[in-house]
Every structure is written in structure tokens, then in C-alpha cells.
Write an enzyme that holds these catalytic residues in place. Structure first.
Site, PDB file in Angstrom:
ATOM      1  N   GLY A   1       2.168   2.282  10.748  1.00  0.00           N
ATOM      2  CA  GLY A   1       3.154   3.356  10.545  1.00  0.00           C
ATOM      3  C   GLY A   1       3.738   3.793  11.877  1.00  0.00           C
TER       4      GLY A   1
ATOM      5  CD  GLU B   1      -2.907   5.474   6.645  1.00  0.00           C
ATOM      6  OE1 GLU B   1      -2.989   5.651   5.554  1.00  0.00           O
ATOM      7  OE2 GLU B   1      -1.912   4.900   7.280  1.00  0.00           O
TER       8      GLU B   1
ATOM      9  CB  SER C   1       4.979  -1.873  11.992  1.00  0.00           C
ATOM     10  OG  SER C   1       4.613  -0.396  12.267  1.00  0.00           O
TER      11      SER C   1
ATOM     12  CD  GLU D   1      -3.557  -2.530   7.255  1.00  0.00           C
ATOM     13  OE1 GLU D   1      -2.530  -2.672   6.814  1.00  0.00           O
ATOM     14  OE2 GLU D   1      -3.993  -1.424   7.041  1.00  0.00           O
TER      15      GLU D   1
ATOM     16  CE  LYS E   1      -0.249   3.124   4.621  1.00  0.00           C
ATOM     17  NZ  LYS E   1      -0.144   3.368   6.090  1.00  0.00           N
TER      18      LYS E   1
ATOM     19  CG  ASN F   1      -1.742   1.327   1.288  1.00  0.00           C
ATOM     20  OD1 ASN F   1      -1.686   1.991   0.551  1.00  0.00           O
ATOM     21  ND2 ASN F   1      -2.430   1.369   2.530  1.00  0.00           N
TER      22      ASN F   1
ATOM     23  CG  HIS G   1      -5.970   2.052   5.057  1.00  0.00           C
ATOM     24  ND1 HIS G   1      -5.685   2.838   6.172  1.00  0.00           N
ATOM     25  CD2 HIS G   1      -5.011   0.974   4.787  1.00  0.00           C
ATOM     26  CE1 HIS G   1      -4.363   2.575   6.279  1.00  0.00           C
ATOM     27  NE2 HIS G   1      -3.957   1.517   5.653  1.00  0.00           N
TER      28      HIS G   1
HETATM   29  P1  PGA Z   1       2.800   0.193   7.810  1.00  0.00           P
HETATM   30  O1  PGA Z   1       1.108   0.599   7.042  1.00  0.00           O
HETATM   31  O2  PGA Z   1       3.227  -0.976   6.997  1.00  0.00           O
HETATM   32  O3  PGA Z   1       3.586   1.441   7.139  1.00  0.00           O
HETATM   33  O4  PGA Z   1       2.556   0.273   9.000  1.00  0.00           O
HETATM   34  C1  PGA Z   1       0.366  -0.526   6.644  1.00  0.00           C
HETATM   35  C2  PGA Z   1      -1.179  -0.212   6.153  1.00  0.00           C
HETATM   36  O5  PGA Z   1      -1.235   1.048   6.486  1.00  0.00           O
HETATM   37  O6  PGA Z   1      -1.530  -0.699   5.335  1.00  0.00           O
END
Ligand code: PGA
Length: 255
Positions: free
Chosen positions: A176, A100, A212, A170, A11, A9, A98
Site C-alpha cells: 500500500g 495487516e 504495490s 509481501e 481487503k 486482495n 496477511h
Molecule cells: P497492495 O497490497 O498491492 O495495495 O500494496 C498488497 C496486499 O496487501 O496484499
């Protein structure tokens, strides 16, 4: 044997040129060229970089996903992107729900379910995200939260849609932050999700872990019984770390 999937992803990162170069680097790596076909490799660039990413992926093992789509095919929805258009471009997967987007665009489970249903009807495979916040984990209500998310998404989408989708667990506190769930924490929730899916015969849906994931922790996570791959954010932006995660998945024997 359940399908294993490693999805990146990206982003809001990569211009069209950068996306094209990064896909080309991933595609030409020996890891990707030798990866078993049972491991699906997906990268999800931002909308405007989809086209160049698709061009660079042609003829390879890598397929392209989007990070979101609208819940209708067309109409008066200014600034939105239709799953029909994504499918027509050659996009194969789409991430829905997601955390976010739940946080910043206030998407709820019902909308996530409607997006998944429309995406599947348009020929895309939805990657449906669920996960708890840190407060919810500390209050010991993780399974209540995830169970509710799955039930509400399923009732909006329909059981057959879930059967044709991929689930990504997740934990919001792991995204993140550099603080991934431990394999035990992740496996516990994956097993719970699989038992919820079992109720309506969707137990073979791939369940990915996200939050992560790195080239250092991936192989231990992939040894867990109910973890079928990963949704990778930060570590998918470098071909070397993303390919190392693919390699970790390729080394795990099928279940
Ligand atoms: P990350 O993000 O691996 O940077 O923690 C995962 C995601 O948001 O899908």
C-alpha cells in the site's frame, strides 16, 4: 511447470453489489476469457461479499478466495468464520497471515500455521503470507525473519500442508505504499524461500509477490525466475488494472 496465480486482495472494500459488478467486469474481459488455464485467477472479497462474487464468477475462469478464516471448524468462537462454511459456499482459496492481520489482530506464525492446516483440511488452498518490515530490511535480517516465519509456520502446520499451499512474499514496507520491491530484491527473497521449501520437498509450491504490484511493474516482476504470480491489493480493485496484470502473467512462458 509451476502454476501461476494472480490473486486480488480486496481487503475491506466492496459491498455485495459492488463485488458482483467487479467480478462480472473481470470475467467478461477478453484478457480473462483468453487467459491460459495455467494462469489461475483468484479474487478475495470481504466475507459478506463472497456470496455475490461467487454467483458472478460461476462458469468462468475466476475463482473466489477469502481473506482469513478461523483455525477451528466450529465451536464457541464468537464472530469468527469457519473454513468449512467458506468451502461449502464455493470458496477455493484463503489468505492467511496477511501482515495487516499480524499487525492489527496480533496473529503469530503458530496461529497462521494452524489456520493453514485447518483450511487445507477443509478443502481450501491457503495463501500463506510472509514478509519483513522496513526496519528488518534495513537491519539486513530479511532472510533470517522470513526463514523463521517459514520454519514456525511449517512446524505448526506440518510439511504436507505447506506442500498443498501457496506462499506470498509481501514485504510489509511495500504494501500500500506505492514502493514495490525491485525485481532483484523480490527475486532474491523468492529464491531464498524456494531453497527453504526445498529442504522438505516443497520447492514446487507457487510463490507470489505482493506489495504495490501494478499494471506497470507486473511484467518485469513476472520475468523473475522464482516469481510465480502476484497478490495484488489496490490495483485489483479496478478491472482494467487487474486484467492488465493477468495479461502480463499470461504472456510469460511457463518454467
Ligand atoms: P497492495 O497490497 O498491492 O495495495 O500494496 C498488497 C496486499 O496487501 O496484499
Amino acid at each position: 511447470m509451476r502454476t501461476r496465480i494472480i490473486a486480488g486482495n480486496w481487503k475491506m472494500n466492496t459491498t455485495p453489489d459492488e463485488a458482483s459488478a467487479l467480478v462480472a467486469e473481470i470475467v467478461s474481459s477478453s484478457t480473462v476469457q483468453q487467459a491460459p488455464l495455467s494462469v489461475r485467477i483468484v479474487v478475495c472479497p470481504p466475507y459478506l461479499s463472497l456470496s455475490s462474487a461467487i454467483q458472478s464468477s460461476v462458469g468462468s475462469h475466476v475463482v473466489i478466495g477469502a481473506q482469513n478464516c478461523h483455525h477451528e471448524e466450529k465451536g464457541a468462537y464468537t464472530g469468527e468464520v469457519s473454513p468449512v462454511v467458506l468451502h461449502g459456499m464455493g470458496v477455493k482459496y484463503v489468505i492467511v497471515g496477511h501482515s495487516e492481520r499480524r499487525r492489527d489482530q496480533f496473529e503469530n506464525n503458530e496461529l497462521v500455521g494452524r489456520k493453514a492446516a485447518r483450511a487445507l483440511a477443509c478443502g481450501l488452498t491457503p495463501i500463506i503470507c510472509v514478509g519483513e518490515t522496513l526496519d528488518e530490511r534495513e537491519d539486513d535480517i530479511t532472510t533470517d525473519v522470513i526463514g523463521t516465519q517459514i520454519r514456525l509456520i511449517t512446524s505448526a502446520a506440518g510439511e504436507d500442508v505447506i506442500k498443498g499451499s501457496v506462499i506470498a512474499y509481501e514485504p510489509v514496507w511495500a504494501i500500500g505504499t506505492g514502493r514495490a520491491a525491485t525485481p532483484i530484491q523480490a527475486q532474491d527473497v523468492h529464491a531464498f524461500i524456494r531453497s527453504e521449501l526445498h529442504i522438505f520437498g516443497a520447492q514446487d509450491v507457487p510463490i507470489l509477490y505482493g506489495g504495490s504490484v501494478t499494471d506497470e511493474n507486473a511484467s518485469t516482476l513476472f520475468t523473475c525466475r522464482d516469481i510465480d504470480g502476484a497478490l495484488v491489493g489496490g490495483a485489483s480493485l479496478k478491472a482494467s488494472s487487474f486484467c492488465a496484470i493477468i495479461e502480463a502473467a499470461s504472456g510469460v512462458h511457463g518454467r
